[in-house]
Motif scaffolding. Structure first.
Motif, PDB file in Angstrom:
ATOM      1  N   ALA A 135       1.360  -1.371   0.012  1.00  0.00           N
ATOM      2  CA  ALA A 135      -0.035   0.095  -0.187  1.00  0.00           C
ATOM      3  C   ALA A 135       1.012   1.373  -0.219  1.00  0.00           C
ATOM      4  CB  ALA A 135      -1.199   0.108   1.094  1.00  0.00           C
ATOM      5  N   ALA A 136       0.618   2.088  -0.802  1.00  0.00           N
ATOM      6  CA  ALA A 136       1.270   3.530  -1.308  1.00  0.00           C
ATOM      7  C   ALA A 136      -0.056   4.484  -1.908  1.00  0.00           C
ATOM      8  CB  ALA A 136       2.193   3.560  -1.369  1.00  0.00           C
ATOM      9  N   PRO A 137       0.452   6.024  -0.944  1.00  0.00           N
ATOM     10  CA  PRO A 137      -0.526   7.149  -1.793  1.00  0.00           C
ATOM     11  C   PRO A 137      -0.749   6.669  -3.275  1.00  0.00           C
ATOM     12  CG  PRO A 137       0.834   7.656   0.541  1.00  0.00           C
ATOM     13  CD  PRO A 137       1.549   6.363  -0.038  1.00  0.00           C
ATOM     14  N   ARG A 138      -1.689   6.872  -3.624  1.00  0.00           N
ATOM     15  CA  ARG A 138      -2.158   6.841  -4.999  1.00  0.00           C
ATOM     16  C   ARG A 138      -3.554   7.532  -5.182  1.00  0.00           C
ATOM     17  NH1 ARG A 138      -3.716   4.883  -9.451  1.00  0.00           N
ATOM     18  NH2 ARG A 138      -5.676   3.593  -8.736  1.00  0.00           N
ATOM     19  N   ILE A 139      -3.283   8.651  -6.204  1.00  0.00           N
ATOM     20  CA  ILE A 139      -4.148  10.021  -6.385  1.00  0.00           C
ATOM     21  C   ILE A 139      -4.721  10.476  -7.344  1.00  0.00           C
ATOM     22  CG2 ILE A 139      -4.105  10.896  -4.372  1.00  0.00           C
ATOM     23  CD1 ILE A 139      -1.913  13.336  -5.391  1.00  0.00           C
ATOM     24  N   ILE A 140      -5.240  10.906  -8.229  1.00  0.00           N
ATOM     25  CA  ILE A 140      -6.447  11.269  -9.886  1.00  0.00           C
ATOM     26  C   ILE A 140      -6.660  12.198 -10.130  1.00  0.00           C
ATOM     27  CG2 ILE A 140      -8.202   9.966 -11.689  1.00  0.00           C
ATOM     28  CD1 ILE A 140      -7.446   7.197  -9.896  1.00  0.00           C
ATOM     29  N   GLY A 141      -5.693  12.979 -11.126  1.00  0.00           N
ATOM     30  CA  GLY A 141      -6.514  14.297 -11.321  1.00  0.00           C
ATOM     31  C   GLY A 141      -6.857  14.616 -12.729  1.00  0.00           C
ATOM     32  N   LYS A 142      -6.997  15.603 -12.725  1.00  0.00           N
ATOM     33  CA  LYS A 142      -7.868  15.553 -14.650  1.00  0.00           C
ATOM     34  C   LYS A 142      -7.011  14.905 -15.549  1.00  0.00           C
ATOM     35  CE  LYS A 142     -10.572  19.522 -15.036  1.00  0.00           C
ATOM     36  NZ  LYS A 142     -11.292  20.548 -14.788  1.00  0.00           N
ATOM     37  N   LYS A 143      -7.463  14.061 -16.835  1.00  0.00           N
ATOM     38  CA  LYS A 143      -6.269  14.470 -17.736  1.00  0.00           C
ATOM     39  C   LYS A 143      -5.727  15.183 -18.768  1.00  0.00           C
ATOM     40  CE  LYS A 143     -10.089  10.458 -18.842  1.00  0.00           C
ATOM     41  NZ  LYS A 143     -10.941   9.518 -20.251  1.00  0.00           N
ATOM     42  N   PHE A 144      -4.792  14.886 -18.167  1.00  0.00           N
ATOM     43  CA  PHE A 144      -3.488  15.888 -18.898  1.00  0.00           C
ATOM     44  C   PHE A 144      -4.148  16.372 -20.061  1.00  0.00           C
ATOM     45  CE2 PHE A 144       0.354  17.569 -20.694  1.00  0.00           C
ATOM     46  CZ  PHE A 144       0.746  17.769 -19.624  1.00  0.00           C
ATOM     47  N   PRO A 145      -3.949  15.370 -21.051  1.00  0.00           N
ATOM     48  CA  PRO A 145      -4.550  16.550 -22.207  1.00  0.00           C
ATOM     49  C   PRO A 145      -5.807  17.743 -22.129  1.00  0.00           C
ATOM     50  CG  PRO A 145      -4.146  14.060 -23.034  1.00  0.00           C
ATOM     51  CD  PRO A 145      -4.022  14.383 -21.004  1.00  0.00           C
ATOM     52  N   GLU A 146      -6.465  17.321 -21.402  1.00  0.00           N
ATOM     53  CA  GLU A 146      -7.254  18.974 -21.347  1.00  0.00           C
ATOM     54  C   GLU A 146      -7.444  19.883 -20.265  1.00  0.00           C
ATOM     55  OE1 GLU A 146     -10.647  16.642 -18.957  1.00  0.00           O
ATOM     56  OE2 GLU A 146     -11.415  15.039 -19.946  1.00  0.00           O
ATOM     57  N   VAL A 147      -5.735  18.925 -19.225  1.00  0.00           N
ATOM     58  CA  VAL A 147      -5.703  20.827 -18.671  1.00  0.00           C
ATOM     59  C   VAL A 147      -4.409  21.183 -19.459  1.00  0.00           C
ATOM     60  CG1 VAL A 147      -4.036  20.605 -16.585  1.00  0.00           C
ATOM     61  CG2 VAL A 147      -5.634  19.067 -16.758  1.00  0.00           C
ATOM     62  N   GLN A 148      -3.369  20.151 -20.820  1.00  0.00           N
ATOM     63  CA  GLN A 148      -2.843  20.311 -20.970  1.00  0.00           C
ATOM     64  C   GLN A 148      -3.496  21.836 -22.527  1.00  0.00           C
ATOM     65  OE1 GLN A 148      -0.337  17.600 -23.913  1.00  0.00           O
ATOM     66  NE2 GLN A 148       1.469  19.227 -24.109  1.00  0.00           N
ATOM     67  N   ALA A 149      -3.962  21.349 -23.051  1.00  0.00           N
ATOM     68  CA  ALA A 149      -5.096  22.162 -24.325  1.00  0.00           C
ATOM     69  C   ALA A 149      -5.612  23.673 -23.294  1.00  0.00           C
ATOM     70  CB  ALA A 149      -5.905  21.459 -24.254  1.00  0.00           C
ATOM     71  N   LYS A 150      -5.999  23.078 -21.747  1.00  0.00           N
ATOM     72  CA  LYS A 150      -6.010  24.629 -21.255  1.00  0.00           C
ATOM     73  C   LYS A 150      -5.233  25.382 -20.695  1.00  0.00           C
ATOM     74  CE  LYS A 150      -9.203  25.803 -16.995  1.00  0.00           C
ATOM     75  NZ  LYS A 150      -9.645  25.896 -15.889  1.00  0.00           N
ATOM     76  N   LEU A 151      -4.298  24.882 -20.330  1.00  0.00           N
ATOM     77  CA  LEU A 151      -3.717  25.898 -20.274  1.00  0.00           C
ATOM     78  C   LEU A 151      -1.946  26.227 -21.157  1.00  0.00           C
ATOM     79  CD1 LEU A 151      -3.304  25.311 -16.449  1.00  0.00           C
ATOM     80  CD2 LEU A 151      -4.822  26.803 -17.017  1.00  0.00           C
ATOM     81  N   LYS A 152      -2.276  26.003 -21.944  1.00  0.00           N
ATOM     82  CA  LYS A 152      -1.197  25.711 -23.145  1.00  0.00           C
ATOM     83  C   LYS A 152      -0.112  25.062 -22.542  1.00  0.00           C
ATOM     84  CE  LYS A 152      -4.057  29.394 -25.899  1.00  0.00           C
ATOM     85  NZ  LYS A 152      -4.605  29.645 -24.846  1.00  0.00           N
ATOM     86  N   LEU A 153       0.260  24.293 -22.407  1.00  0.00           N
ATOM     87  CA  LEU A 153       1.327  23.616 -21.250  1.00  0.00           C
ATOM     88  C   LEU A 153       1.624  22.798 -22.386  1.00  0.00           C
ATOM     89  CD1 LEU A 153       0.032  22.594 -17.639  1.00  0.00           C
ATOM     90  CD2 LEU A 153       0.915  24.290 -18.290  1.00  0.00           C
ATOM     91  N   PRO A 154       3.537  23.171 -22.320  1.00  0.00           N
ATOM     92  CA  PRO A 154       4.315  22.409 -23.539  1.00  0.00           C
ATOM     93  C   PRO A 154       4.374  20.999 -22.861  1.00  0.00           C
ATOM     94  CG  PRO A 154       5.677  23.778 -21.617  1.00  0.00           C
ATOM     95  CD  PRO A 154       4.398  24.114 -21.395  1.00  0.00           C
ATOM     96  N   GLU A 155       4.691  19.755 -23.751  1.00  0.00           N
ATOM     97  CA  GLU A 155       5.096  19.152 -23.025  1.00  0.00           C
ATOM     98  C   GLU A 155       6.105  18.030 -22.089  1.00  0.00           C
ATOM     99  OE1 GLU A 155       3.489  14.442 -23.501  1.00  0.00           O
ATOM    100  OE2 GLU A 155       3.290  16.680 -25.006  1.00  0.00           O
ATOM    101  N   ARG A 156       7.032  18.464 -21.711  1.00  0.00           N
ATOM    102  CA  ARG A 156       8.426  18.732 -21.404  1.00  0.00           C
ATOM    103  C   ARG A 156       8.322  19.821 -20.043  1.00  0.00           C
ATOM    104  NH1 ARG A 156      12.088  14.479 -21.938  1.00  0.00           N
ATOM    105  NH2 ARG A 156      13.541  16.172 -21.703  1.00  0.00           N
ATOM    106  N   TYR A 157       8.175  19.578 -18.982  1.00  0.00           N
ATOM    107  CA  TYR A 157       8.751  20.945 -18.041  1.00  0.00           C
ATOM    108  C   TYR A 157       8.988  20.442 -16.692  1.00  0.00           C
ATOM    109  CZ  TYR A 157       4.079  19.528 -16.812  1.00  0.00           C
ATOM    110  OH  TYR A 157       3.257  18.871 -16.653  1.00  0.00           O
ATOM    111  N   ILE A 158       9.868  21.297 -16.066  1.00  0.00           N
ATOM    112  CA  ILE A 158       9.537  21.158 -14.721  1.00  0.00           C
ATOM    113  C   ILE A 158       8.903  21.783 -13.911  1.00  0.00           C
ATOM    114  CG2 ILE A 158      12.079  20.436 -15.145  1.00  0.00           C
ATOM    115  CD1 ILE A 158      13.318  23.007 -12.790  1.00  0.00           C
TER     116      ILE A 158
END
Length: 339
Positions: free
Chosen positions: A150-173
């Motif tokens: 057992a270890a913590p695990r969480i689930i967020g929004k699907k990245f393609p949706e977030v990437q399109a909304k916020l105009k995020l690049p593919e690679r970043y820190i």
């Protein structure tokens, strides 16, 4: 050890800060592994931290509990939780809360089996990580093999949706400079100086995409770090918790102090570089699992950790964070092949 049988509906109580709820998420997959993917899991948590579950299909229902110290007769939310359990009793109730203000609620909830504080005597050491302490609370209701994995695990929004909304690049820190103590009047002992964040940004490669995150209302903290160079994407105050999870989950790495986003990164298996001074990293820092990558950056001073001790109260210089240089962080990122 006697494992309860025929568990179909489970209620979990965990209130507190975002990191506290992330710690407790290890119970979700553990319950599914023990009782099947069809087990229904409801949570009682605070309205703010409940946003952690907005996109999590493993959670059936969330009961909000805002005013935790109110007695049952003054709390409509507590009465609603109790009525729901009386109408349709749970097979299992797991309580992660140790505060005495939760005792009457825990006793009033209707469930065939109860585990956790007030019902069992969890076995843990004072130097155990908070995730392992949480695991000890539900150890009686899962097998040892399930508990170990057992270890913590969480689930967020699907990245393609977030990437399109916020105009995020593919690679970043991602850099997460702020923490939950920013608005308090006293010295923010867990913070890394704003000038150090600004210096780190200037040291990072100019062709590296840098995403800076922070919560709504924290914008004033970032004024000392601005203006940013062209390779910085400023998302402070612009994302939901579910979007933040997705952004951090897709990042090459997160640089952060000991705060909620550090725990999000460790639960998402994103390499996390956590700057820690006064807090005990082995207890409250990002959790190390078999699948993630955690780098603790600390000076290891003789006076550390000192969190909530007289030593911290008397400290006026916060040298454990102030003397942790941006160059040290840069070197750690290079050594881990992030840059």
């Amino acid at each position: 050890m006697h494992i309860p049988e025929d568990i179909k509906r489970v209620l979990v109580l965990r209130c507190g800060a975002l990191g506290d709820l992330v710690y407790a998420t290890s119970v979700i997959d553990a319950l599914r592994a023990e009782y099947g993917a069809g087990v229904v899991i409801d949570f009682i948590t605070t309205p703010g931290t409940a946003k952690l579950f907005e996109n999590d299909p493993r959670i059936n229902h969330i009961f909000h509990l805002k005013h935790k110290k109110l007695p049952i007769w003054l709390s409509p939310q507590k009465r609603s939780i109790i009525r729901a359990s009386q109408k349709n009793p749970y097979d299992l109730f797991i309580n992660f809360e140790m505060g005495k203000q939760f005792r009457t609620l825990c006793n009033a909830i209707r469930a065939r089996h109860k585990s956790g504080w007030f019902f069992e005597q969890p076995v843990f050491g004072e130097n155990d990580h908070m995730v392992d302490i949480c695991k000890s609370f539900y150890a009686p209701v899962v097998t040892q093999d399930v508990l170990q994995q057992a270890a913590p695990r969480i689930i967020g929004k699907k990245f393609p949706e977030v990437q399109a909304k916020l105009k995020l690049p593919e690679r970043y820190i991602v850099l997460s400079p702020s923490n939950s103590h920013n608005k308090k009047s006293r010295l923010n002992y867990r913070a890394w100086p704003q000038g150090h964040w600004k210096r780190l940004i200037s040291l990072l490669p100019s062709d590296l995409n840098i995403v800076i995150v922070g919560g709504k209302g924290e914008e004033p903290f970032f004024e000392a770090i601005r203006p940013y160079p062209p390779n910085v994407i400023d998302l402070v105050g612009q994302t939901s918790v579910a979007e933040m999870i997705s952004i951090i989950g897709h990042a090459r790495a997160l640089v952060v102090t000991d705060t909620g986003t550090a725990h999000i990164a460790s639960a998402m298996n994103t390499p996390v570089f956590c700057l820690i001074g006064p807090t005990p990293a082995h207890v409250t820092g990002p959790y190390r699992s078999a699948t993630n990558e955690v780098h603790i950056l600390s000076l290891g001073l003789d006076c550390s950790p000192c969190y909530k001790t007289q030593t911290m109260k008397e400290c006026t210089d916060n040298v454990c964070m102030k003397d942790l240089s941006p160059e040290t962080v840069l070197s750690a990122l290079k050594s881990a092949n992030i840059l």
